[in-house]
Motif scaffolding. Structure first.
Motif, PDB file in Angstrom:
ATOM      1  N   MET A   1       0.845  -1.201   0.000  1.00  0.00           N
ATOM      2  CA  MET A   1       0.000   0.000   0.000  1.00  0.00           C
ATOM      3  C   MET A   1       0.880   1.252   0.000  1.00  0.00           C
ATOM      4  SD  MET A   1      -3.093   0.894   2.629  1.00  0.00           S
ATOM      5  CE  MET A   1      -4.251   2.210   2.318  1.00  0.00           C
ATOM      6  N   GLN A   2       0.655   2.164  -0.949  1.00  0.00           N
ATOM      7  CA  GLN A   2       1.445   3.383  -1.065  1.00  0.00           C
ATOM      8  C   GLN A   2       0.925   4.449  -0.106  1.00  0.00           C
ATOM      9  OE1 GLN A   2       4.109   3.646  -2.927  1.00  0.00           O
ATOM     10  NE2 GLN A   2       3.937   1.711  -4.025  1.00  0.00           N
ATOM     11  N   VAL A   3       1.843   5.331   0.340  1.00  0.00           N
ATOM     12  CA  VAL A   3       1.466   6.360   1.310  1.00  0.00           C
ATOM     13  C   VAL A   3       0.338   7.228   0.779  1.00  0.00           C
ATOM     14  CG1 VAL A   3       2.299   8.438   2.480  1.00  0.00           C
ATOM     15  CG2 VAL A   3       3.734   6.399   2.411  1.00  0.00           C
ATOM     16  N   HIS A   4       0.371   7.554  -0.504  1.00  0.00           N
ATOM     17  CA  HIS A   4      -0.641   8.459  -1.044  1.00  0.00           C
ATOM     18  C   HIS A   4      -2.048   7.889  -0.966  1.00  0.00           C
ATOM     19  CE1 HIS A   4      -0.349   5.886  -4.614  1.00  0.00           C
ATOM     20  NE2 HIS A   4      -1.491   6.412  -4.994  1.00  0.00           N
ATOM     21  N   THR A   5      -2.190   6.587  -0.688  1.00  0.00           N
ATOM     22  CA  THR A   5      -3.522   5.978  -0.582  1.00  0.00           C
ATOM     23  C   THR A   5      -4.039   5.941   0.855  1.00  0.00           C
ATOM     24  OG1 THR A   5      -2.668   3.717  -0.295  1.00  0.00           O
ATOM     25  CG2 THR A   5      -2.980   4.507  -2.559  1.00  0.00           C
ATOM     26  N   TYR A   6      -3.221   6.285   1.828  1.00  0.00           N
ATOM     27  CA  TYR A   6      -3.653   6.242   3.229  1.00  0.00           C
ATOM     28  C   TYR A   6      -4.748   7.278   3.484  1.00  0.00           C
ATOM     29  CZ  TYR A   6       0.791   3.783   4.303  1.00  0.00           C
ATOM     30  OH  TYR A   6       1.850   2.913   4.356  1.00  0.00           O
ATOM     31  N   PRO A   7      -5.573   7.057   4.505  1.00  0.00           N
ATOM     32  CA  PRO A   7      -6.476   8.125   4.953  1.00  0.00           C
ATOM     33  C   PRO A   7      -5.664   9.353   5.353  1.00  0.00           C
ATOM     34  CG  PRO A   7      -7.077   6.032   5.960  1.00  0.00           C
ATOM     35  CD  PRO A   7      -5.765   5.808   5.268  1.00  0.00           C
ATOM     36  N   ILE A   8      -6.259  10.523   5.258  1.00  0.00           N
ATOM     37  CA  ILE A   8      -5.509  11.753   5.416  1.00  0.00           C
ATOM     38  C   ILE A   8      -4.826  11.841   6.780  1.00  0.00           C
ATOM     39  CG2 ILE A   8      -7.583  13.020   6.125  1.00  0.00           C
ATOM     40  CD1 ILE A   8      -4.423  14.363   4.278  1.00  0.00           C
ATOM     41  N   GLU A   9      -5.474  11.424   7.849  1.00  0.00           N
ATOM     42  CA  GLU A   9      -4.827  11.516   9.161  1.00  0.00           C
ATOM     43  C   GLU A   9      -3.593  10.618   9.233  1.00  0.00           C
ATOM     44  OE1 GLU A   9      -5.325  13.668  11.406  1.00  0.00           O
ATOM     45  OE2 GLU A   9      -7.068  14.562  10.423  1.00  0.00           O
ATOM     46  N   ASN A 278      -5.695  16.290  -8.590  1.00  0.00           N
ATOM     47  CA  ASN A 278      -5.252  14.962  -8.154  1.00  0.00           C
ATOM     48  C   ASN A 278      -6.403  14.170  -7.559  1.00  0.00           C
ATOM     49  OD1 ASN A 278      -2.630  15.469  -8.959  1.00  0.00           O
ATOM     50  ND2 ASN A 278      -1.864  15.924  -6.907  1.00  0.00           N
ATOM     51  N   MET A 279      -7.226  14.835  -6.751  1.00  0.00           N
ATOM     52  CA  MET A 279      -8.391  14.163  -6.163  1.00  0.00           C
ATOM     53  C   MET A 279      -9.395  13.771  -7.243  1.00  0.00           C
ATOM     54  SD  MET A 279      -9.243  16.340  -2.707  1.00  0.00           S
ATOM     55  CE  MET A 279      -8.118  16.389  -1.312  1.00  0.00           C
ATOM     56  N   ALA A 280      -9.691  14.704  -8.156  1.00  0.00           N
ATOM     57  CA  ALA A 280     -10.682  14.435  -9.204  1.00  0.00           C
ATOM     58  C   ALA A 280     -10.246  13.293 -10.109  1.00  0.00           C
ATOM     59  CB  ALA A 280     -10.925  15.701 -10.025  1.00  0.00           C
ATOM     60  N   ALA A 281      -8.920  13.165 -10.337  1.00  0.00           N
ATOM     61  CA  ALA A 281      -8.392  12.109 -11.204  1.00  0.00           C
ATOM     62  C   ALA A 281      -8.224  10.785 -10.470  1.00  0.00           C
ATOM     63  CB  ALA A 281      -7.057  12.551 -11.803  1.00  0.00           C
ATOM     64  N   GLY A 282      -8.484  10.767  -9.163  1.00  0.00           N
ATOM     65  CA  GLY A 282      -8.355   9.540  -8.390  1.00  0.00           C
ATOM     66  C   GLY A 282      -6.920   9.172  -8.061  1.00  0.00           C
ATOM     67  N   ARG A 283      -5.992  10.124  -8.215  1.00  0.00           N
ATOM     68  CA  ARG A 283      -4.596   9.819  -7.906  1.00  0.00           C
ATOM     69  C   ARG A 283      -4.316   9.869  -6.407  1.00  0.00           C
ATOM     70  NH1 ARG A 283      -3.673  12.734 -12.949  1.00  0.00           N
ATOM     71  NH2 ARG A 283      -3.327  14.699 -11.814  1.00  0.00           N
ATOM     72  N   ILE A 284      -5.154  10.600  -5.679  1.00  0.00           N
ATOM     73  CA  ILE A 284      -5.085  10.601  -4.215  1.00  0.00           C
ATOM     74  C   ILE A 284      -6.514  10.526  -3.685  1.00  0.00           C
ATOM     75  CG2 ILE A 284      -2.936  11.944  -4.122  1.00  0.00           C
ATOM     76  CD1 ILE A 284      -4.625  14.421  -3.426  1.00  0.00           C
ATOM     77  N   PRO A 285      -6.705  10.073  -2.446  1.00  0.00           N
ATOM     78  CA  PRO A 285      -8.063  10.056  -1.883  1.00  0.00           C
ATOM     79  C   PRO A 285      -8.626  11.470  -1.774  1.00  0.00           C
ATOM     80  CG  PRO A 285      -6.563   8.722  -0.551  1.00  0.00           C
ATOM     81  CD  PRO A 285      -5.709   9.494  -1.521  1.00  0.00           C
ATOM     82  N   ASP A 286      -9.949  11.570  -1.790  1.00  0.00           N
ATOM     83  CA  ASP A 286     -10.582  12.885  -1.696  1.00  0.00           C
ATOM     84  C   ASP A 286     -11.034  13.199  -0.274  1.00  0.00           C
ATOM     85  OD1 ASP A 286     -12.732  11.225  -1.383  1.00  0.00           O
ATOM     86  OD2 ASP A 286     -13.854  11.965  -3.115  1.00  0.00           O
ATOM     87  N   ASP A 287     -10.438  12.496   0.715  1.00  0.00           N
ATOM     88  CA  ASP A 287     -10.862  12.708   2.100  1.00  0.00           C
ATOM     89  C   ASP A 287     -10.143  13.876   2.759  1.00  0.00           C
ATOM     90  OD1 ASP A 287      -8.395  11.446   2.120  1.00  0.00           O
ATOM     91  OD2 ASP A 287      -8.821  10.272   3.920  1.00  0.00           O
ATOM     92  N   GLY A 288      -9.160  14.457   2.090  1.00  0.00           N
ATOM     93  CA  GLY A 288      -8.513  15.612   2.677  1.00  0.00           C
ATOM     94  C   GLY A 288      -7.100  15.810   2.165  1.00  0.00           C
ATOM     95  N   PHE A 289      -6.563  16.994   2.426  1.00  0.00           N
ATOM     96  CA  PHE A 289      -5.174  17.288   2.116  1.00  0.00           C
ATOM     97  C   PHE A 289      -4.611  18.126   3.248  1.00  0.00           C
ATOM     98  CE2 PHE A 289      -7.268  21.109   0.721  1.00  0.00           C
ATOM     99  CZ  PHE A 289      -6.349  22.128   0.885  1.00  0.00           C
ATOM    100  N   MET A 290      -3.297  18.139   3.353  1.00  0.00           N
ATOM    101  CA  MET A 290      -2.631  18.862   4.431  1.00  0.00           C
ATOM    102  C   MET A 290      -2.115  20.211   3.946  1.00  0.00           C
ATOM    103  SD  MET A 290       0.671  17.651   6.658  1.00  0.00           S
ATOM    104  CE  MET A 290       1.031  18.356   8.267  1.00  0.00           C
ATOM    105  N   LEU A 291      -2.338  21.239   4.736  1.00  0.00           N
ATOM    106  CA  LEU A 291      -1.694  22.533   4.546  1.00  0.00           C
ATOM    107  C   LEU A 291      -0.732  22.711   5.716  1.00  0.00           C
ATOM    108  CD1 LEU A 291      -1.340  25.381   3.316  1.00  0.00           C
ATOM    109  CD2 LEU A 291      -3.234  26.135   4.783  1.00  0.00           C
ATOM    110  N   LEU A 292       0.553  22.804   5.414  1.00  0.00           N
ATOM    111  CA  LEU A 292       1.570  22.936   6.455  1.00  0.00           C
ATOM    112  C   LEU A 292       2.409  24.181   6.191  1.00  0.00           C
ATOM    113  CD1 LEU A 292       3.165  21.814   8.900  1.00  0.00           C
ATOM    114  CD2 LEU A 292       4.543  20.498   7.258  1.00  0.00           C
ATOM    115  N   ALA A 293       2.438  25.066   7.162  1.00  0.00           N
ATOM    116  CA  ALA A 293       3.292  26.257   7.073  1.00  0.00           C
ATOM    117  C   ALA A 293       4.376  26.159   8.133  1.00  0.00           C
ATOM    118  CB  ALA A 293       2.465  27.525   7.277  1.00  0.00           C
ATOM    119  N   SER A 294       5.578  26.577   7.775  1.00  0.00           N
ATOM    120  CA  SER A 294       6.651  26.567   8.765  1.00  0.00           C
ATOM    121  C   SER A 294       7.644  27.677   8.475  1.00  0.00           C
ATOM    122  CB  SER A 294       7.361  25.211   8.799  1.00  0.00           C
ATOM    123  OG  SER A 294       8.357  25.129   7.808  1.00  0.00           O
ATOM    124  N   ALA A 295       8.387  28.044   9.509  1.00  0.00           N
ATOM    125  CA  ALA A 295       9.464  29.022   9.399  1.00  0.00           C
ATOM    126  C   ALA A 295      10.601  28.549  10.287  1.00  0.00           C
ATOM    127  CB  ALA A 295       8.990  30.406   9.818  1.00  0.00           C
TER     128      ALA A 295
END
Length: 351
Positions: A1-9, A278-295
């Motif tokens: 199972m590839q990481v991109h297929t995992y549930p978002i959490e 990516n979600m619409a094409a089914g390349r990743i699940p559509d259950d969510g994506f991460m927004l990460l900001a850092s400095a």
């Protein structure tokens, strides 16, 4: 199972664990000594201007130790050395190198796909000619900034072919050194090829660029015959805004946007569009994506407090752009804010 297929959490937890492992490795005695040894042998400071595209990871593709190459990312690899923050960072790097008696190499990159132009650079609307023309503009700016003799800072135009992960080195007179066109046994000839394409490159810089080209040659041939759909297609599921993402050495995981452009809304908008596609094409699940900001910060106290304010600003800014332009996608956004201890490369989540 590839990481991109995992549930978002689970994907988010995987990414956080990756950052922890990277910090542990970076701080280990063996890795620290290996970096010191590498820099003692290859003293040229190397920076790479590149696209936010998650398939472009120069240390991975050149088999270079992490922490050696300094990345600068923006949509399409679009940069202007007149941008105040970017210009100062690069000038400071060049000055630090000169003060230590060393030179600097500025790799100015574009990317393309020879197999399918739609896998090319969306930031330039898949127009490779326009992308190459822009890299030459940046090179001219670098020459105006650091000298046209290129003896202290050498600005090098490079292509990155995402189907093969091959570097393409450009000279002044349309000469190219395309790593994908070389045989695995051509490593001993790389220096003579490089001298033909870039005859004015200082010997010290050439010496320190060769390990990257040798590593890329090995990497390219190791990938031949390997199924690479995950690598050559967009499958990013995270948008990272800011600095301190060196730990993301897994290709095609995140779209990374450096805080260099006066207009951050455009790359954030483009990144969100890629995630939505990516979600619409089914390349990743559509259950969510991460927004990460850092400095990043180096010292506790005001420096860390400044990084905290910067990161929170970037989170709020990117979140509002996505909510405004992609309201449906925004409902599946999982935002996180962090700072990075630059001494340890440790990611510290603030929420």
């Amino acid at each position: 199972m590839q990481v991109h297929t995992y549930p978002i959490e689970e994907r988010i937890q995987w990414l956080i664990n990756l950052s922890r492992k990277h910090s542990e490795l970076f701080c280990s005695p063996a890795a620290s000594l290996a970096r010191d040894r590498y820099l003692a042998r290859h003293s040229t400071r190397i920076a790479v201007l590149k696209c936010m595209d998650g398939r472009i990871h120069i240390p991975h593709a050149t088999r270079t130790p992490l922490g050696i190459i300094r990345p600068f990312r923006n949509l399409g690899g679009r940069f202007d050395l007149g941008w105040p923050f970017l210009g100062k960072l690069i000038s400071d790097m060049a000055q630090d190198a000169a003060s230590a008696g060393h030179r600097a190499l500025l790799m100015i990159t574009y990317h393309l796909s020879r197999g399918d132009c739609s896998r090319g650079c969306a930031g330039f609307d898949y127009d490779t000619g326009a992308a190459i023309a822009h890299t030459h503009q940046i090179r001219a700016q670098a020459e105006a900034l650091f000298g046209r003799d290129r003896q202290q800072v050498y600005p090098l135009v490079c292509g990155f072919e995402t189907d093969t992960d091959a570097l393409i080195i450009h000279g002044d007179r349309d000469e190219v050194l395309d790593i994908s066109q070389l045989d695995a046994g051509d490593a001993p000839d790389l220096e003579s090829h490089l001298m033909t394409v870039c005859p004015d490159m200082p010997a010290e810089v050439r010496r320190d660029l060769l390990p990257l080209l040798e590593g890329n040659l090995t990497h390219v041939h190791a990938l031949r015959g390997v199924a690479r759909e995950l690598d050559i297609q967009h499958r990013e599921w995270a948008i990272c805004v800011g600095r301190g993402f060196d730990f993301l050495h897994v290709p095609n995981t995140a779209l990374i946007i450096g805080p260099y452009s006066p207009d951050l809304s455009t790359p954030v908008h483009k990144a969100a569009g890629i995630i939505e596609h990516n979600m619409a094409a089914g390349r990743i699940p559509d259950d969510g994506f991460m927004l990460l900001a850092s400095a990043p910060y180096e010292d506790i106290g005001p420096d860390r407090a400044r990084a905290t304010l910067e990161s929170r600003f970037l989170t709020d800014f990117a979140r509002e752009v996505i909510r405004r332009d992609f309201p449906e996608l925004a409902r599946r956004m999982v935002p996180h804010t962090a700072v990075v201890n630059w001494r340890t490369r440790g990611l510290e989540l603030l929420d």
